[in-house]
Design a protein around this motif. Structure first.
Motif, PDB file in Angstrom:
ATOM      1  N   MET A 333      -7.704  29.223  21.518  1.00 22.51           N
ATOM      2  CA  MET A 333      -8.441  30.227  22.379  1.00 22.51           C
ATOM      3  C   MET A 333      -9.078  31.303  21.377  1.00 22.51           C
ATOM      4  N   VAL A 334      -9.684  30.899  20.445  1.00 24.21           N
ATOM      5  CA  VAL A 334     -10.465  31.751  19.767  1.00 24.21           C
ATOM      6  C   VAL A 334     -12.170  31.520  20.061  1.00 24.21           C
ATOM      7  N   LEU A 335     -12.756  30.477  20.430  1.00 19.52           N
ATOM      8  CA  LEU A 335     -13.849  30.402  20.724  1.00 19.52           C
ATOM      9  C   LEU A 335     -14.345  31.004  22.024  1.00 19.52           C
ATOM     10  N   GLN A 336     -13.776  30.672  22.847  1.00 17.12           N
ATOM     11  CA  GLN A 336     -14.110  31.119  24.534  1.00 17.12           C
ATOM     12  C   GLN A 336     -14.284  32.513  24.515  1.00 17.12           C
ATOM     13  N   PRO A 337     -13.536  33.391  24.093  1.00 19.22           N
ATOM     14  CA  PRO A 337     -14.013  34.912  24.246  1.00 19.22           C
ATOM     15  C   PRO A 337     -15.283  35.337  23.434  1.00 19.22           C
ATOM     16  N   ILE A 338     -15.528  34.380  22.501  1.00 18.73           N
ATOM     17  CA  ILE A 338     -16.688  34.857  21.854  1.00 18.73           C
ATOM     18  C   ILE A 338     -18.035  34.533  22.912  1.00 18.73           C
ATOM     19  N   VAL A 339     -17.979  32.983  23.426  1.00 19.38           N
ATOM     20  CA  VAL A 339     -18.618  32.559  24.138  1.00 19.38           C
ATOM     21  C   VAL A 339     -18.979  33.304  25.497  1.00 19.38           C
ATOM     22  N   GLU A 340     -18.019  33.925  26.066  1.00 25.08           N
ATOM     23  CA  GLU A 340     -17.699  34.794  27.172  1.00 25.08           C
ATOM     24  C   GLU A 340     -18.976  35.942  27.007  1.00 25.08           C
ATOM     25  N   ASN A 341     -18.660  36.464  25.602  1.00 27.06           N
ATOM     26  CA  ASN A 341     -19.385  37.573  25.381  1.00 27.06           C
ATOM     27  C   ASN A 341     -20.785  37.171  25.199  1.00 27.06           C
ATOM     28  N   CYS A 342     -21.352  36.132  24.751  1.00 30.40           N
ATOM     29  CA  CYS A 342     -22.744  35.528  24.816  1.00 30.40           C
ATOM     30  C   CYS A 342     -23.285  35.542  26.340  1.00 30.40           C
ATOM     31  N   ILE A 343     -22.380  35.178  27.240  1.00 29.74           N
ATOM     32  CA  ILE A 343     -22.762  35.139  28.787  1.00 29.74           C
ATOM     33  C   ILE A 343     -22.792  36.422  29.311  1.00 29.74           C
ATOM     34  N   ASN A 344     -21.814  37.366  28.934  1.00 27.49           N
ATOM     35  CA  ASN A 344     -22.031  38.626  29.750  1.00 27.49           C
ATOM     36  C   ASN A 344     -22.929  39.491  29.095  1.00 27.49           C
ATOM     37  N   TYR A 345     -23.510  39.492  27.906  1.00 28.22           N
ATOM     38  CA  TYR A 345     -24.208  40.256  27.301  1.00 28.22           C
ATOM     39  C   TYR A 345     -25.756  39.833  26.967  1.00 28.22           C
ATOM     40  N   ALA A 346     -25.651  38.283  26.684  1.00 25.22           N
ATOM     41  CA  ALA A 346     -27.071  37.881  26.453  1.00 25.22           C
ATOM     42  C   ALA A 346     -27.660  36.891  27.741  1.00 25.22           C
ATOM     43  N   ILE A 347     -26.720  36.301  28.509  1.00 24.44           N
ATOM     44  CA  ILE A 347     -27.451  35.467  29.553  1.00 24.44           C
ATOM     45  C   ILE A 347     -27.426  36.187  30.775  1.00 24.44           C
ATOM     46  N   GLU A 348     -26.380  36.863  31.237  1.00 24.05           N
ATOM     47  CA  GLU A 348     -26.245  37.327  32.729  1.00 24.05           C
ATOM     48  C   GLU A 348     -27.332  38.544  32.915  1.00 24.05           C
ATOM     49  N   PRO A 349     -27.933  39.309  31.753  1.00 29.01           N
ATOM     50  CA  PRO A 349     -28.803  40.352  32.149  1.00 29.01           C
ATOM     51  C   PRO A 349     -30.145  39.586  32.266  1.00 29.01           C
ATOM     52  N   ARG A 350     -30.591  38.493  32.104  1.00 29.52           N
ATOM     53  CA  ARG A 350     -31.907  37.846  31.924  1.00 29.52           C
ATOM     54  C   ARG A 350     -31.956  36.952  33.059  1.00 29.52           C
ATOM     55  N   GLU A 351     -33.183  36.492  33.555  1.00 26.41           N
ATOM     56  CA  GLU A 351     -33.318  35.813  34.702  1.00 26.41           C
ATOM     57  C   GLU A 351     -33.439  34.276  34.134  1.00 26.41           C
ATOM     58  N   SER A 352     -33.869  33.888  33.136  1.00 27.27           N
ATOM     59  CA  SER A 352     -34.011  32.501  32.663  1.00 27.27           C
ATOM     60  C   SER A 352     -34.284  32.388  30.982  1.00 27.27           C
ATOM     61  N   ASP A 353     -34.146  31.112  30.814  1.00 26.06           N
ATOM     62  CA  ASP A 353     -34.280  30.832  29.242  1.00 26.06           C
ATOM     63  C   ASP A 353     -33.308  31.417  28.215  1.00 26.06           C
ATOM     64  N   GLY A 354     -32.099  31.488  28.710  1.00 27.80           N
ATOM     65  CA  GLY A 354     -31.132  32.050  27.895  1.00 27.80           C
ATOM     66  C   GLY A 354     -30.296  30.796  27.108  1.00 27.80           C
ATOM     67  N   VAL A 355     -29.854  30.748  25.969  1.00 30.94           N
ATOM     68  CA  VAL A 355     -29.586  29.830  25.243  1.00 30.94           C
ATOM     69  C   VAL A 355     -28.234  30.095  24.370  1.00 30.94           C
ATOM     70  N   VAL A 356     -27.326  29.407  24.425  1.00 24.54           N
ATOM     71  CA  VAL A 356     -25.947  29.590  23.398  1.00 24.54           C
ATOM     72  C   VAL A 356     -25.879  28.356  22.822  1.00 24.54           C
ATOM     73  N   ASP A 357     -25.803  28.372  21.500  1.00 23.99           N
ATOM     74  CA  ASP A 357     -25.676  27.390  20.562  1.00 23.99           C
ATOM     75  C   ASP A 357     -24.374  27.519  19.707  1.00 23.99           C
ATOM     76  N   ILE A 358     -23.596  26.531  19.543  1.00 22.23           N
ATOM     77  CA  ILE A 358     -22.525  26.308  18.645  1.00 22.23           C
ATOM     78  C   ILE A 358     -22.667  25.224  17.676  1.00 22.23           C
ATOM     79  N   ASN A 359     -22.481  25.595  16.261  1.00 21.06           N
ATOM     80  CA  ASN A 359     -22.857  24.481  15.395  1.00 21.06           C
ATOM     81  C   ASN A 359     -21.839  24.569  14.361  1.00 21.06           C
ATOM     82  N   ALA A 360     -21.607  23.705  13.522  1.00 19.09           N
ATOM     83  CA  ALA A 360     -20.761  23.848  12.339  1.00 19.09           C
ATOM     84  C   ALA A 360     -21.104  23.187  11.131  1.00 19.09           C
ATOM     85  N   PHE A 361     -20.622  23.485  10.104  1.00 14.66           N
ATOM     86  CA  PHE A 361     -21.019  22.946   8.544  1.00 14.66           C
ATOM     87  C   PHE A 361     -19.843  23.217   7.741  1.00 14.66           C
ATOM     88  N   ARG A 362     -20.000  22.546   6.535  1.00 18.42           N
ATOM     89  CA  ARG A 362     -18.891  22.705   5.649  1.00 18.42           C
ATOM     90  C   ARG A 362     -19.461  23.809   4.232  1.00 18.42           C
TER      91      ARG A 362
END
Length: 445
Positions: A333-362
């Motif tokens: 449970m380390v990823l979900q609190p971060i993603v939840e913050n994205c939703i609360n502060y970046a997605i919820e305040p806007r009406e459209s075009d919100g984006v959440v990206d998760i990617n990984a590399f070495r």
């Protein structure tokens, strides 16, 4: 095993008649016991929402089968049966046997009640104590369904004064709906995980209150400071397992209810299964504090899928993590609190075009996981407050990011703390970076 609980239930009924057992008094005691751990009103709200969503009767009962919550979705037949003292006691007895059978296996059990209707019972257990059961059903199953491990209680009681002699009850009985066995089973398991989570989450609150009291004593007991600080840190890590936002829980339930109202069933079942998987991940985690990165990502994918149902086209999400990183050791449970913050502060305040990206590399000896949104970003002062666990939100401390950062540093060292990068300008967003050792051996903890 089942016959043992049938015999125990019969002894309970006999003892009740000899001692003048008052159901109202016992139910009040059970309610007080549950109230020590959780809010009965919250259980009631979840039960009402879920019953309306899936269309089956539900009630939460104490160990003797007597209701602790008010019934949800009960049929006219079952309401009428339970309004008559003799048959009501038989209903309680059936529910008690069903709950104790489920307790003996640790999984929901299916049984046929004294009137021939089918119910599921799922045990509610807290730290080894049996608090009661979730009862779900009051239906007829399709004759073509195969029903494993059915406990048949329909012949348990004498046939005199049968309800079948009452024309009104016969008419109500003929109104009972048929339901698919898999749908009833899915509903029972889902409410089982939700009710168990609510009790666990409430237990976590009491743990946090105890932690606060310990912290106060630290100032007075300097000689024991080092020992208590170590104990406090470990308890905080354990408490993190229960920090799924209850507001999100109710938003999901409301979404399920709306879907059930406007469509046939397929998308509703997909939603229920996704949510059940989330609850299973939170509640059925092993004793280890670590999971494979792929498992953590599956949980986040379910979380975002359910949010898309509520928020519609207001945002999209992409998870681009190569399969080769799937077995990387990741704290639970380390990823979900971060993603939840994205939703609360970046997605919820806007009406459209919100984006959440998760990617990984070495990156050398580490696997880097980046969580990126396209919101308005975070100021440098706010970033420091968030990482320190002192950021204020609606009058309370926001500690989700602080907990993630603390756990990463605790397990992997200070050079593996969270990185937060944000230009703090409109639509430039925020990047939160997690650094995981590629070859970490969690067995060494």
């Amino acid at each position: 095993m089942t016959s043992r609980y049938l015999e125990q239930g019969n002894r309970d009924i006999a003892r009740s008649s000899q001692t003048g057992h008052d159901p109202a008094v016992h139910t009040a005691a059970a309610r007080r016991r549950l109230s020590d751990l959780t809010s009965v009103e919250m259980l009631q709200k979840v039960q009402d929402n879920f019953s309306a969503a899936v269309g089956v009767a539900m009630v939460i009962v104490d160990p003797r089968g007597e209701p602790v919550t008010k019934p949800s979705g009960f049929s006219n037949f079952c309401q009428s049966i339970r309004n008559r003292p003799m048959w009501r006691e038989r209903c309680y007895h059936c529910d008690s046997v069903g709950g104790r059978t489920a307790l003996s296996t640790g999984d929901p059990s299916i049984y046929k009640c004294h009137c021939g209707l089918v119910d599921f019972a799922a045990p509610i257990i807290m730290r080894g104590e049996y608090l009661g059961a979730v009862i779900c059903g009051q239906v007829n199953l399709r004759s073509s369904d195969t029903i494993p491990d059915l406990v048949d209680l329909s012949g348990l009681f004498p046939k005199e004064n049968s309800w079948q002699d009452d024309p009104e009850l016969l008419e109500y009985y003929n109104e009972i709906r048929e339901i698919n066995y898999e749908k009833l089973r899915s509903a029972a398991y889902s409410l089982y995980y939700i009710a168990s989570y609510i009790v666990e989450e409430s237990y976590s609150n009491s743990v946090n209150q105890e932690l606060y009291a310990k912290n106060m004593r630290l100032m007075e007991e300097s000689k024991r400071r080092a020992e208590l600080e170590r104990s406090l840190r470990e308890a905080e890590l354990q408490a993190l397992s229960y920090q799924v936002n209850p507001h999100f829980l109710f938003n999901v339930l409301n979404t399920i209810g709306r879907l059930a109202l406007i469509e046939g069933a397929e998308e509703t079942e997909t939603t229920v299964h996704a949510f059940a998987d989330m609850m299973r991940y939170v509640l059925k985690k092993s004793g280890s504090q670590f999971v494979p990165l792929a498992t953590e990502l599956d949980h986040v994918k379910n979380y975002l899928f359910l949010l898309r149902l509520r928020l519609g086209d207001r945002f999209t999400f992409r998870i681009s993590v190569p399969d080769e990183f799937g077995n990387t050791v990741c704290p639970f449970m380390v990823l979900q609190p971060i993603v939840e913050n994205c939703i609360n502060y970046a997605i919820e305040p806007r009406e459209s075009d919100g984006v959440v990206d998760i990617n990984a590399f070495r990156d050398g000896d580490d696997v880097i996981v980046d969580i990126v949104d396209n919101g308005d970003g975070i100021s440098a002062d706010r970033k420091q407050a968030v990482l320190a666990g002192v950021a204020d939100r609606d009058g309370r401390k926001s500690i989700g990011i602080y907990n993630v950062d603390s756990r990463l540093r605790h397990y992997f060292g200070d050079d593996h703390g969270l990185e937060i990068v944000s230009p703090f300008r409109d639509n430039r967003g925020t990047l939160v970076r997690i650094r995981l050792p590629a070859d970490y051996d969690d067995a060494a903890i």
